[in-house]
Design a protein around this motif. Structure first.
Motif, PDB file in Angstrom:
ATOM      1  N   LEU A 141       0.817  -1.189  -0.260  1.00 51.64           N
ATOM      2  CA  LEU A 141       0.618  -0.135   0.166  1.00 51.64           C
ATOM      3  C   LEU A 141       0.348   1.686  -0.119  1.00 51.64           C
ATOM      4  CD1 LEU A 141      -2.535  -1.358   2.845  1.00 51.64           C
ATOM      5  CD2 LEU A 141      -2.942  -1.477   0.075  1.00 51.64           C
ATOM      6  N   LYS A 142       1.711   0.663   0.222  1.00 50.27           N
ATOM      7  CA  LYS A 142       2.756   2.413   1.023  1.00 50.27           C
ATOM      8  C   LYS A 142       4.124   2.663   0.233  1.00 50.27           C
ATOM      9  CE  LYS A 142       1.472   3.047   5.377  1.00 50.27           C
ATOM     10  NZ  LYS A 142       1.244   3.983   6.857  1.00 50.27           N
ATOM     11  N   PHE A 143       4.242   0.991  -0.224  1.00 49.67           N
ATOM     12  CA  PHE A 143       5.329   1.080  -1.244  1.00 49.67           C
ATOM     13  C   PHE A 143       6.626   1.937  -0.372  1.00 49.67           C
ATOM     14  CE2 PHE A 143       3.260   0.399  -4.953  1.00 49.67           C
ATOM     15  CZ  PHE A 143       3.286  -0.658  -5.293  1.00 49.67           C
ATOM     16  N   SER A 144       7.026   1.345   1.169  1.00 50.69           N
ATOM     17  CA  SER A 144       8.026   2.123   2.140  1.00 50.69           C
ATOM     18  C   SER A 144       9.118   1.874   1.511  1.00 50.69           C
ATOM     19  CB  SER A 144       7.595   1.980   3.035  1.00 50.69           C
ATOM     20  OG  SER A 144       7.475   0.456   3.422  1.00 50.69           O
ATOM     21  N   ALA A 145       9.621   0.179   0.831  1.00 48.23           N
ATOM     22  CA  ALA A 145      10.585  -0.372   0.846  1.00 48.23           C
ATOM     23  C   ALA A 145      10.616  -1.581  -0.387  1.00 48.23           C
ATOM     24  CB  ALA A 145      11.768  -0.683   1.915  1.00 48.23           C
ATOM     25  N   MET A 146      11.820  -1.555  -1.180  1.00 46.91           N
ATOM     26  CA  MET A 146      11.386  -2.071  -2.544  1.00 46.91           C
ATOM     27  C   MET A 146      12.994  -2.274  -3.034  1.00 46.91           C
ATOM     28  SD  MET A 146      10.274  -1.480  -5.966  1.00 46.91           S
ATOM     29  CE  MET A 146       8.387  -1.108  -5.780  1.00 46.91           C
ATOM     30  N   ASP A 147      13.364  -3.984  -2.710  1.00 47.63           N
ATOM     31  CA  ASP A 147      14.519  -4.465  -3.380  1.00 47.63           C
ATOM     32  C   ASP A 147      13.989  -5.374  -4.489  1.00 47.63           C
ATOM     33  OD1 ASP A 147      16.782  -5.624  -4.471  1.00 47.63           O
ATOM     34  OD2 ASP A 147      17.586  -5.393  -2.074  1.00 47.63           O
ATOM     35  N   MET A 148      14.893  -4.721  -6.387  1.00 45.46           N
ATOM     36  CA  MET A 148      14.066  -6.561  -6.891  1.00 45.46           C
ATOM     37  C   MET A 148      14.859  -6.154  -8.383  1.00 45.46           C
ATOM     38  SD  MET A 148       9.797  -5.458  -6.713  1.00 45.46           S
ATOM     39  CE  MET A 148       9.511  -7.304  -7.207  1.00 45.46           C
ATOM     40  N   ARG A 149      14.811  -7.316  -8.587  1.00 49.58           N
ATOM     41  CA  ARG A 149      16.162  -6.875 -10.301  1.00 49.58           C
ATOM     42  C   ARG A 149      14.329  -7.112 -11.304  1.00 49.58           C
ATOM     43  NH1 ARG A 149      20.771  -7.014 -10.814  1.00 49.58           N
ATOM     44  NH2 ARG A 149      20.246  -7.463 -13.217  1.00 49.58           N
ATOM     45  N   LEU A 150      14.631  -5.344 -11.721  1.00 49.37           N
ATOM     46  CA  LEU A 150      13.806  -5.248 -12.807  1.00 49.37           C
ATOM     47  C   LEU A 150      14.386  -5.300 -14.010  1.00 49.37           C
ATOM     48  CD1 LEU A 150      11.375  -3.580 -13.366  1.00 49.37           C
ATOM     49  CD2 LEU A 150      12.613  -1.699 -12.401  1.00 49.37           C
ATOM     50  N   ALA A 151      13.841  -5.747 -15.249  1.00 48.50           N
ATOM     51  CA  ALA A 151      13.398  -5.469 -16.614  1.00 48.50           C
ATOM     52  C   ALA A 151      13.102  -4.540 -17.251  1.00 48.50           C
ATOM     53  CB  ALA A 151      14.265  -6.999 -17.165  1.00 48.50           C
ATOM     54  N   LEU A 152      12.524  -3.824 -18.544  1.00 48.97           N
ATOM     55  CA  LEU A 152      12.108  -3.283 -19.080  1.00 48.97           C
ATOM     56  C   LEU A 152      12.078  -3.098 -20.584  1.00 48.97           C
ATOM     57  CD1 LEU A 152      12.660  -0.006 -17.348  1.00 48.97           C
ATOM     58  CD2 LEU A 152      10.623  -1.574 -16.758  1.00 48.97           C
ATOM     59  N   HIS A 153      11.152  -3.302 -21.582  1.00 46.25           N
ATOM     60  CA  HIS A 153      11.516  -3.067 -22.579  1.00 46.25           C
ATOM     61  C   HIS A 153      10.416  -2.506 -23.441  1.00 46.25           C
ATOM     62  CE1 HIS A 153       9.082  -6.152 -23.810  1.00 46.25           C
ATOM     63  NE2 HIS A 153       8.896  -6.898 -22.348  1.00 46.25           N
ATOM     64  N   GLY A 154      10.686  -1.929 -24.409  1.00 46.55           N
ATOM     65  CA  GLY A 154       9.468  -1.178 -25.427  1.00 46.55           C
ATOM     66  C   GLY A 154      10.070   0.064 -26.824  1.00 46.55           C
ATOM     67  N   ALA A 155       9.054   0.249 -27.029  1.00 51.41           N
ATOM     68  CA  ALA A 155       9.665   0.669 -28.470  1.00 51.41           C
ATOM     69  C   ALA A 155      10.467   2.269 -28.444  1.00 51.41           C
ATOM     70  CB  ALA A 155       8.315   0.853 -29.397  1.00 51.41           C
ATOM     71  N   SER A 156       9.909   3.161 -26.609  1.00 57.13           N
ATOM     72  CA  SER A 156      11.091   4.290 -26.888  1.00 57.13           C
ATOM     73  C   SER A 156      11.202   4.857 -25.625  1.00 57.13           C
ATOM     74  CB  SER A 156       9.798   5.235 -27.299  1.00 57.13           C
ATOM     75  OG  SER A 156      11.053   6.126 -26.922  1.00 57.13           O
ATOM     76  N   LEU A 157      12.223   4.875 -25.198  1.00 50.41           N
ATOM     77  CA  LEU A 157      12.356   5.440 -23.528  1.00 50.41           C
ATOM     78  C   LEU A 157      11.399   6.977 -23.236  1.00 50.41           C
ATOM     79  CD1 LEU A 157      16.424   5.380 -23.220  1.00 50.41           C
ATOM     80  CD2 LEU A 157      14.146   4.063 -22.243  1.00 50.41           C
ATOM     81  N   ALA A 158      10.896   7.419 -23.827  1.00 51.88           N
ATOM     82  CA  ALA A 158       9.855   8.894 -23.353  1.00 51.88           C
ATOM     83  C   ALA A 158       8.694   7.908 -23.163  1.00 51.88           C
ATOM     84  CB  ALA A 158       9.669   9.277 -24.535  1.00 51.88           C
ATOM     85  N   GLN A 159       8.677   6.601 -23.662  1.00 51.33           N
ATOM     86  CA  GLN A 159       6.546   6.004 -23.388  1.00 51.33           C
ATOM     87  C   GLN A 159       6.868   5.627 -21.590  1.00 51.33           C
ATOM     88  OE1 GLN A 159       6.786   3.275 -25.987  1.00 51.33           O
ATOM     89  NE2 GLN A 159       6.282   3.825 -27.688  1.00 51.33           N
ATOM     90  N   LEU A 160       8.536   5.740 -21.299  1.00 46.99           N
ATOM     91  CA  LEU A 160       8.567   5.462 -19.484  1.00 46.99           C
ATOM     92  C   LEU A 160       7.017   7.220 -18.608  1.00 46.99           C
ATOM     93  CD1 LEU A 160      11.672   3.659 -19.357  1.00 46.99           C
ATOM     94  CD2 LEU A 160       9.348   2.847 -19.315  1.00 46.99           C
ATOM     95  N   PHE A 161       7.535   7.915 -19.868  1.00 47.92           N
ATOM     96  CA  PHE A 161       6.548   9.164 -19.159  1.00 47.92           C
ATOM     97  C   PHE A 161       5.444   9.020 -18.559  1.00 47.92           C
ATOM     98  CE2 PHE A 161       4.722  12.952 -18.571  1.00 47.92           C
ATOM     99  CZ  PHE A 161       5.288  14.413 -17.662  1.00 47.92           C
ATOM    100  N   PRO A 162       4.576   8.238 -18.453  1.00 46.76           N
ATOM    101  CA  PRO A 162       3.279   8.252 -17.821  1.00 46.76           C
ATOM    102  C   PRO A 162       3.609   6.954 -16.649  1.00 46.76           C
ATOM    103  CG  PRO A 162       3.217   7.589 -20.322  1.00 46.76           C
ATOM    104  CD  PRO A 162       3.769   7.734 -19.808  1.00 46.76           C
TER     105      PRO A 162
END
Length: 545
Positions: A127-148
């Motif tokens: 609910l609060k995302f007070s802490a996080m530790d994750m392996r995260l992988a992202l992929h997409g057509a353009s980095l600009a699409q990460l803005f939202p």
């Protein structure tokens, strides 16, 4: 079971039991929960979020067999911040979700709009995302699409993929030791975002072994094929894709950039790039900026002030020890040419694209060749000396010494006016006058070669360089050549032995001091310049959008 959670636009939460539904301590307390299969819904109109999820116990017999609480498996779909969402994954025991101090293990594979996300690790308090530790992988057509998703304004790019470790605590988000690709480019580094200030503040480091400019978007690297299309169709060459400054005010940044090699099709390779990028209050600055090019170095400062419309741009760069033959890698005749080129560029202009900025630029551009050698064949071509050209073709190209080379332009309203243009070699002295109009991308230069030796077959005359940057048009003074040819024919009628006299150059270009040559070139340029100075004016209609 079916559970629906809802958060209203004014912040009220239907899972809180107080009348105003705002007291976080007024929650339903569950001691024991066994879940076979259930549905969970969550709506938050203010965030354009509406998610429906199905949850089941991953291994219902786990508790009975070993006393270990069973984990859950889930799938979800709907909208997240206005973007289509599909997700599936697994997590720890369902009751562990209410523990706000113990990390909850989670594995997710999702698509959010055009972005693919894979994450595995732990989150403390969903609910609060007070802490996080994750392996995260992202992929997409353009980095600009990460803005939202992130609220960070990345540029438009080619397709990307990246993977690293995402760590969050308090008001800090850190994507560390990530690596990935954007188009053909490789990227790696660490970025950290602080969210406690006036706006998110990013800092970190990004490095690359090979960076292809076209991968980073049209304002930075031209669209693929645009140079070739411009040359064939007479179109414009200077990048005319606007910078998007609307999102510059959503983030501050302080990032170190480094690239071993920067590549752009059919252009000079750029190496050993070191830059410090800052973005504060919509002002983007590269200071310092340094990179190797043509065997030398280009260094300076570039700033773009996005608080104004159009953008106020200023570039001040110094070139040191560039090698002449490496400056023109696609020209065969410079393969034997060497020499050190130094220079300075100091331009300021207003515009929302590179083309608009240059079309309104004021300042100066200057280059100096300090010694070295240049291809004799090239110089004889410039001088139209057929006799020497054929001699060199027969015996091989022999470099000739460069005594002095200067190109000095004053820039006003997008017009580069020649102040001094001279190249003095052991064989030929070439002076120039004219201008380059960056508003229309047109050329209007005149070169006047003066040989330093006699030649029996020299068809010399002024050389005119016109046309456009995309398609230059090089012409010689055909009238002067024709007159000399007619003189030769007339003399031939009297005495065939005299027919060669009008084609003999007496060598008016005598050796002289470089300073004297520059003063002479400046006087010639002043005489050839228009009586009225070009004024800064709006970009031509072809640039106005």
């Amino acid at each position: 079971g079916v559970v629906f959670l809802e958060q209203s636009v004014d912040g009220r939460k239907n899972w809180l039991l107080d009348l105003e539904q705002r007291d976080e301590d007024m929650r339903v307390s569950i001691g024991v929960l066994t879940l076979g299969h259930g549905r969970l819904g969550y709506d938050d109109p203010g965030q354009k979020t509406s998610i429906r999820s199905e949850i089941s116990t991953a291994d219902p017999g786990a508790t009975a067999k070993g006393g270990t609480p069973a984990g859950v498996a889930f799938n979800a779909e709907g909208l997240y911040k206005g973007l289509a969402l599909k997700a599936r994954g697994s997590g720890g025991p369902v009751l562990a979700l209410r523990d706000e101090s113990t990390p909850y293990r989670l594995k997710v594979d999702a698509t959010i709009g055009p972005t693919g996300v894979r994450a595995e690790g732990s989150i403390t308090s969903l609910l609060k995302f007070s802490a996080m530790d994750m392996r995260l992988a992202l992929h997409g057509a353009s980095l600009a699409q990460l803005f939202p998703l992130l609220g960070i304004a990345f540029p438009e790019t080619r397709a990307y993929t990246t993977e690293g470790r995402l760590v969050h605590g308090a008001q800090t988000w850190r994507y560390e030791k990530f690596a990935g690709r954007i188009g053909e480019s490789d990227i790696a580094g660490t970025l950290q975002v602080e969210t406690g200030g006036k706006r998110p503040a990013m800092q970190g480091e990004i490095v690359s072994k090979l960076l292809v400019l076209e991968d980073l978007g049209p304002p930075i690297g031209a669209r693929p094929g645009t140079v070739a299309k411009a040359a064939s169709a007479g179109a414009r060459v200077l990048p005319d894709v606007p910078f998007n400054t609307e999102r510059w005010g959503t983030l501050d940044a302080d990032v170190a950039l480094g690239a071993k090699t920067i590549r752009r099709a059919k252009a000079l390779p750029i190496e050993n790039v070191v830059a410090h990028l800052t973005l504060r209050d919509s002002v983007l600055t590269l200071d310092p900026l340094s990179f190797g090019v043509a065997g030398g170095n280009l260094a300076g400062v570039i700033s773009l002030d996005g608080r104004h419309d159009p953008i106020r741009a200023h570039a001040k760069l110094r070139a040191k020890k560039l090698v002449l033959n490496k400056l023109f890698p696609t020209v065969d005749l410079t393969s034997t040419s060497v020499g050190q080129v130094d220079g300075e560029i100091d331009l300021a202009g207003n515009g929302n694209s590179v083309a608009h900025m240059l079309a309104a630029a004021d300042g100066k551009v200057g280059l100096v060749i300090a010694g070295g050698e240049i291809s004799s064949i090239m110089m004889e071509n410039v001088g139209l000396d057929l006799w020497e050209y054929l001699s060199f073709k027969a015996t091989g190209d022999k470099p000739t010494v460069i005594r002095c080379g200067v190109a000095d332009f004053g820039v006003k309203g997008g017009v580069m006016q020649v102040n001094a243009l001279v190249l003095d070699t052991a064989n030929t002295n070439v002076g120039g006058t004219g201008s380059i109009d960056l508003r229309n991308e047109t050329l209007a230069l005149t070169l006047n070669p003066q040989p330093k030796h006699t030649s029996p077959v020299a068809l010399r005359g002024p050389i005119y360089i016109g046309g456009t940057l995309a398609k230059p048009d090089v012409r010689v003074d055909k009238g002067r050549i024709a007159a000399r040819s007619l003189g030769a024919i007339a003399l031939a009628i009297v005495n065939p032995l005299l027919s060669i006299i009008p084609l003999i150059e007496t060598g008016p270009g005598l050796d002289s001091d470089c300073g004297q040559l520059i003063r002479g070139a400046q006087q010639a340029a002043a005489k050839a310049a228009p009586t009225t100075q070009p004024r800064a004016r709006a970009a031509p209609a072809s640039l106005q959008r």
